[in-house]
Design a protein around this motif. Structure first.
Motif, PDB file in Angstrom:
ATOM      1  N   PRO A 106       5.055   5.385  64.309  1.00 49.47           N
ATOM      2  CA  PRO A 106       5.528   4.529  65.410  1.00 49.47           C
ATOM      3  C   PRO A 106       6.120   3.217  64.883  1.00 49.47           C
ATOM      4  O   PRO A 106       5.782   2.742  63.808  1.00 49.47           O
ATOM      5  N   ASP A 107       6.996   2.648  65.671  1.00 48.31           N
ATOM      6  CA  ASP A 107       7.653   1.393  65.315  1.00 48.31           C
ATOM      7  C   ASP A 107       6.684   0.240  65.561  1.00 48.31           C
ATOM      8  O   ASP A 107       6.322  -0.061  66.701  1.00 48.31           O
ATOM      9  N   ARG A 108       6.266  -0.427  64.516  1.00 46.58           N
ATOM     10  CA  ARG A 108       5.246  -1.480  64.637  1.00 46.58           C
ATOM     11  C   ARG A 108       5.798  -2.746  65.302  1.00 46.58           C
ATOM     12  O   ARG A 108       5.073  -3.450  65.986  1.00 46.58           O
ATOM     13  N   VAL A 109       7.052  -3.053  65.102  1.00 42.60           N
ATOM     14  CA  VAL A 109       7.639  -4.247  65.727  1.00 42.60           C
ATOM     15  C   VAL A 109       7.662  -4.098  67.240  1.00 42.60           C
ATOM     16  O   VAL A 109       7.324  -5.018  67.983  1.00 42.60           O
ATOM     17  N   LEU A 110       8.053  -2.919  67.710  1.00 43.81           N
ATOM     18  CA  LEU A 110       8.110  -2.680  69.147  1.00 43.81           C
ATOM     19  C   LEU A 110       6.721  -2.745  69.776  1.00 43.81           C
ATOM     20  O   LEU A 110       6.531  -3.343  70.849  1.00 43.81           O
ATOM     21  N   ILE A 111       5.737  -2.189  69.106  1.00 48.92           N
ATOM     22  CA  ILE A 111       4.356  -2.248  69.615  1.00 48.92           C
ATOM     23  C   ILE A 111       3.868  -3.698  69.626  1.00 48.92           C
ATOM     24  O   ILE A 111       3.229  -4.150  70.579  1.00 48.92           O
ATOM     25  N   GLY A 112       4.184  -4.456  68.581  1.00 50.32           N
ATOM     26  CA  GLY A 112       3.785  -5.874  68.547  1.00 50.32           C
ATOM     27  C   GLY A 112       4.423  -6.674  69.663  1.00 50.32           C
ATOM     28  O   GLY A 112       3.784  -7.537  70.274  1.00 50.32           O
ATOM     29  N   LEU A 113       5.696  -6.412  69.962  1.00 54.36           N
ATOM     30  CA  LEU A 113       6.369  -7.110  71.062  1.00 54.36           C
ATOM     31  C   LEU A 113       5.734  -6.763  72.414  1.00 54.36           C
ATOM     32  O   LEU A 113       5.589  -7.631  73.283  1.00 54.36           O
ATOM     33  N   LYS A 114       5.355  -5.515  72.594  1.00 49.60           N
ATOM     34  CA  LYS A 114       4.710  -5.118  73.848  1.00 49.60           C
ATOM     35  C   LYS A 114       3.365  -5.829  74.022  1.00 49.60           C
ATOM     36  O   LYS A 114       3.041  -6.321  75.106  1.00 49.60           O
ATOM     37  N   ILE A 115       2.588  -5.900  72.947  1.00 52.88           N
ATOM     38  CA  ILE A 115       1.283  -6.580  73.019  1.00 52.88           C
ATOM     39  C   ILE A 115       1.468  -8.070  73.282  1.00 52.88           C
ATOM     40  O   ILE A 115       0.759  -8.662  74.098  1.00 52.88           O
ATOM     41  N   ALA A 116       2.433  -8.701  72.607  1.00 54.66           N
ATOM     42  CA  ALA A 116       2.671 -10.134  72.806  1.00 54.66           C
ATOM     43  C   ALA A 116       3.129 -10.420  74.228  1.00 54.66           C
ATOM     44  O   ALA A 116       2.729 -11.427  74.835  1.00 54.66           O
ATOM     45  N   THR A 117       3.965  -9.553  74.784  1.00 51.82           N
ATOM     46  CA  THR A 117       4.410  -9.737  76.166  1.00 51.82           C
ATOM     47  C   THR A 117       3.243  -9.629  77.134  1.00 51.82           C
ATOM     48  O   THR A 117       3.125 -10.415  78.080  1.00 51.82           O
ATOM     49  N   PHE A 118       2.372  -8.663  76.908  1.00 54.40           N
ATOM     50  CA  PHE A 118       1.202  -8.512  77.770  1.00 54.40           C
ATOM     51  C   PHE A 118       0.301  -9.742  77.705  1.00 54.40           C
ATOM     52  O   PHE A 118      -0.165 -10.251  78.730  1.00 54.40           O
ATOM     53  N   LEU A 119       0.051 -10.255  76.488  1.00 58.18           N
ATOM     54  CA  LEU A 119      -0.808 -11.441  76.353  1.00 58.18           C
ATOM     55  C   LEU A 119      -0.175 -12.674  76.997  1.00 58.18           C
ATOM     56  O   LEU A 119      -0.870 -13.495  77.615  1.00 58.18           O
TER      57      LEU A 119
END
Length: 164
Positions: free
Chosen positions: A24-37
């Motif tokens: 999986p693309d780690r940057v995309l997952i990190g952006l999703k988590i940051a947006t949620f927080l």
């Protein structure tokens, strides 16, 4: 039957459109988590601002505070209060004014101490041929030419002489 859209398949099954990636693309997952927080934090700030509005227990301030602690404090004695100072406003629309007094003039500044006279004036630039204070000194002339303080014989006084 071969499909016209995929002539290169040659009998293999058509690829699925949404394949799961092997990694999986780690940057995309990190952006999703940051947006949620960030969204959760924004909602929390809005709730805190709305609840701190005023009628709750956190909005009230006690009228008097007790000063003191331990056995020496008197439990039910109110804090001493001072009467408020009343300042009279100036009279409006009057033709005259009264001056209460003029402030005294500022004290004169202390006299400046004169600089002590110098014992030996330092020349700003060396002049070739003039006497110099000490043998072995290097200096510059007005034309930025380097000079040295020396004398050709031990009996002569030292003078400024060009280095080059």
């Amino acid at each position: 039957m071969q499909r016209a859209a995929f002539p290169e398949l040659h009998g293999r099954p058509r690829p699925r459109r949404h394949r799961r990636q092997a990694e999986p693309d780690r940057v995309l997952i990190g952006l999703k988590i940051a947006t949620f927080l960030a969204a959760a934090g924004l909602i929390g700030v809005i709730i805190l601002l709305a609840s701190a509005g005023g009628n709750g227990a956190a909005g009230r301030v006690p009228a008097q505070q007790r000063i003191g602690s331990g056995d020496d404090a008197r439990p039910n004695e109110p804090a001493p209060t001072t009467p408020p100072t009343v300042i009279e406003p100036p009279a409006m629309r009057t033709e005259t004014s009264y001056i209460a007094g003029t402030p005294p003039p500022p004290p004169p500044p202390p006299p400046k101490r004169p600089r002590p006279p110098t014992t030996s004036p330092d020349p700003q630039f060396a002049v070739i041929g003039e006497r110099c204070p000490q043998r072995g000194m290097f200096y510059f002339t007005k034309d930025r030419q380097p000079v040295m303080c020396y004398s050709p014989t031990p009996n002569e006084p030292p003078t400024w002489r060009p280095v080059f």
